[in-house]
Design a protein around this motif. Structure first.
Motif, PDB file in Angstrom:
ATOM      1  N   TYR A  56     -20.144 -42.076   7.287  1.00  0.00           N
ATOM      2  CA  TYR A  56     -19.872 -41.214   6.143  1.00  0.00           C
ATOM      3  C   TYR A  56     -19.915 -42.102   4.912  1.00  0.00           C
ATOM      4  O   TYR A  56     -19.195 -43.104   4.836  1.00  0.00           O
ATOM      5  N   THR A  57     -20.765 -41.741   3.963  1.00  0.00           N
ATOM      6  CA  THR A  57     -21.080 -42.615   2.843  1.00  0.00           C
ATOM      7  C   THR A  57     -21.213 -41.826   1.546  1.00  0.00           C
ATOM      8  O   THR A  57     -21.088 -40.609   1.529  1.00  0.00           O
ATOM      9  N   THR A  58     -21.520 -42.575   0.477  1.00  0.00           N
ATOM     10  CA  THR A  58     -21.978 -41.987  -0.781  1.00  0.00           C
ATOM     11  C   THR A  58     -23.197 -42.788  -1.221  1.00  0.00           C
ATOM     12  O   THR A  58     -23.412 -43.916  -0.758  1.00  0.00           O
ATOM     13  N   ALA A  59     -23.969 -42.222  -2.111  1.00  0.00           N
ATOM     14  CA  ALA A  59     -25.181 -42.895  -2.587  1.00  0.00           C
ATOM     15  C   ALA A  59     -24.859 -44.106  -3.454  1.00  0.00           C
ATOM     16  O   ALA A  59     -25.594 -45.088  -3.455  1.00  0.00           O
ATOM     17  N   TRP A  60     -23.761 -44.081  -4.176  1.00  0.00           N
ATOM     18  CA  TRP A  60     -23.431 -45.126  -5.143  1.00  0.00           C
ATOM     19  C   TRP A  60     -22.613 -46.279  -4.580  1.00  0.00           C
ATOM     20  O   TRP A  60     -22.440 -47.300  -5.231  1.00  0.00           O
ATOM     21  N   CYS A  61     -22.111 -46.162  -3.376  1.00  0.00           N
ATOM     22  CA  CYS A  61     -21.200 -47.157  -2.793  1.00  0.00           C
ATOM     23  C   CYS A  61     -21.952 -48.409  -2.321  1.00  0.00           C
ATOM     24  O   CYS A  61     -22.806 -48.313  -1.441  1.00  0.00           O
ATOM     25  N   PRO A  62     -21.634 -49.589  -2.873  1.00  0.00           N
ATOM     26  CA  PRO A  62     -22.330 -50.814  -2.456  1.00  0.00           C
ATOM     27  C   PRO A  62     -22.023 -51.206  -1.010  1.00  0.00           C
ATOM     28  O   PRO A  62     -22.873 -51.785  -0.328  1.00  0.00           O
ATOM     29  N   TYR A  63     -20.819 -50.894  -0.520  1.00  0.00           N
ATOM     30  CA  TYR A  63     -20.471 -51.222   0.867  1.00  0.00           C
ATOM     31  C   TYR A  63     -21.211 -50.310   1.839  1.00  0.00           C
ATOM     32  O   TYR A  63     -21.577 -50.729   2.933  1.00  0.00           O
ATOM     33  N   CYS A  64     -21.446 -49.071   1.433  1.00  0.00           N
ATOM     34  CA  CYS A  64     -22.246 -48.150   2.244  1.00  0.00           C
ATOM     35  C   CYS A  64     -23.673 -48.680   2.366  1.00  0.00           C
ATOM     36  O   CYS A  64     -24.258 -48.651   3.448  1.00  0.00           O
ATOM     37  N   ALA A  65     -24.212 -49.177   1.266  1.00  0.00           N
ATOM     38  CA  ALA A  65     -25.569 -49.736   1.274  1.00  0.00           C
ATOM     39  C   ALA A  65     -25.644 -50.947   2.199  1.00  0.00           C
ATOM     40  O   ALA A  65     -26.608 -51.101   2.953  1.00  0.00           O
ATOM     41  N   LYS A  66     -24.630 -51.807   2.173  1.00  0.00           N
ATOM     42  CA  LYS A  66     -24.604 -52.971   3.063  1.00  0.00           C
ATOM     43  C   LYS A  66     -24.522 -52.540   4.525  1.00  0.00           C
ATOM     44  O   LYS A  66     -25.166 -53.136   5.385  1.00  0.00           O
ATOM     45  N   PRO A  81     -29.257 -47.280  15.855  1.00  0.00           N
ATOM     46  CA  PRO A  81     -29.415 -45.902  15.358  1.00  0.00           C
ATOM     47  C   PRO A  81     -28.091 -45.359  14.812  1.00  0.00           C
ATOM     48  O   PRO A  81     -27.019 -45.681  15.321  1.00  0.00           O
ATOM     49  N   TYR A  82     -28.208 -44.551  13.768  1.00  0.00           N
ATOM     50  CA  TYR A  82     -27.024 -43.922  13.197  1.00  0.00           C
ATOM     51  C   TYR A  82     -27.419 -42.628  12.509  1.00  0.00           C
ATOM     52  O   TYR A  82     -28.564 -42.430  12.133  1.00  0.00           O
ATOM     53  N   VAL A  83     -26.439 -41.762  12.354  1.00  0.00           N
ATOM     54  CA  VAL A  83     -26.598 -40.528  11.590  1.00  0.00           C
ATOM     55  C   VAL A  83     -25.686 -40.689  10.381  1.00  0.00           C
ATOM     56  O   VAL A  83     -24.531 -41.080  10.516  1.00  0.00           O
ATOM     57  N   GLU A  84     -26.229 -40.392   9.213  1.00  0.00           N
ATOM     58  CA  GLU A  84     -25.479 -40.581   7.979  1.00  0.00           C
ATOM     59  C   GLU A  84     -25.200 -39.240   7.306  1.00  0.00           C
ATOM     60  O   GLU A  84     -26.071 -38.375   7.245  1.00  0.00           O
ATOM     61  N   HIS A  85     -23.976 -39.102   6.805  1.00  0.00           N
ATOM     62  CA  HIS A  85     -23.602 -37.924   6.019  1.00  0.00           C
ATOM     63  C   HIS A  85     -23.056 -38.407   4.689  1.00  0.00           C
ATOM     64  O   HIS A  85     -22.095 -39.172   4.643  1.00  0.00           O
ATOM     65  N   ASP A  86     -23.667 -37.966   3.597  1.00  0.00           N
ATOM     66  CA  ASP A  86     -23.175 -38.268   2.261  1.00  0.00           C
ATOM     67  C   ASP A  86     -22.032 -37.297   1.992  1.00  0.00           C
ATOM     68  O   ASP A  86     -22.235 -36.074   1.959  1.00  0.00           O
ATOM     69  N   ALA A  90     -17.884 -43.613  12.553  1.00  0.00           N
ATOM     70  CA  ALA A  90     -17.439 -43.051  13.828  1.00  0.00           C
ATOM     71  C   ALA A  90     -18.368 -43.633  14.887  1.00  0.00           C
ATOM     72  O   ALA A  90     -19.533 -43.250  14.977  1.00  0.00           O
ATOM     73  N   ILE A  91     -17.841 -44.592  15.643  1.00  0.00           N
ATOM     74  CA  ILE A  91     -18.646 -45.337  16.613  1.00  0.00           C
ATOM     75  C   ILE A  91     -18.058 -45.073  17.987  1.00  0.00           C
ATOM     76  O   ILE A  91     -17.006 -45.618  18.333  1.00  0.00           O
TER      77      ILE A  91
END
Length: 102
Positions: free
Chosen positions: A3-13, A24-29, A52-53
């Protein structure tokens, strides 16, 4: 699932780390997806990323916990030197608040 946001630098990492290892992963903004928002709320999350792993939920960009959870599922996440330096500083889990300042 992450679970992420487009602007989050930690999400990008996190996305970059998973992609680099072919995990593989499924992402939800959580700001653009109703399913992401509802799941984020259900998990009582306060910041992103949330991973969620398998049966484990990891709040924040906690590379060590993410690596352990992935290892239990047969995946190997080797932190980059940047991630290791961050973890070695005693910073613990890092996350970005969603919906404004803390």
């Amino acid at each position: 699932m992450i679970y992420t946001t487009a602007w989050c630098p930690y999400c990008a990492k996190l996305r970059a780390s998973l992609s680099a290892r072919g995990i593989p992963y499924v992402e939800h903004d959580v700001e653009k997806s109703l399913q992401g928002q509802l799941s984020f709320w259900t998990l009582r999350a306060r910041g992103v990323p949330v991973s969620a792993i398998g049966p484990k939920i990891v709040y924040g960009y906690d590379v060590a916990r993410i690596a352990v959870a992935l290892q239990e599922l047969g995946y190997t996440l080797v932190p980059s030197s940047d991630q290791q330096a961050h973890q070695g500083s005693g910073a613990g889990a890092i996350s970005s608040a969603v919906g404004g300042s803390k």
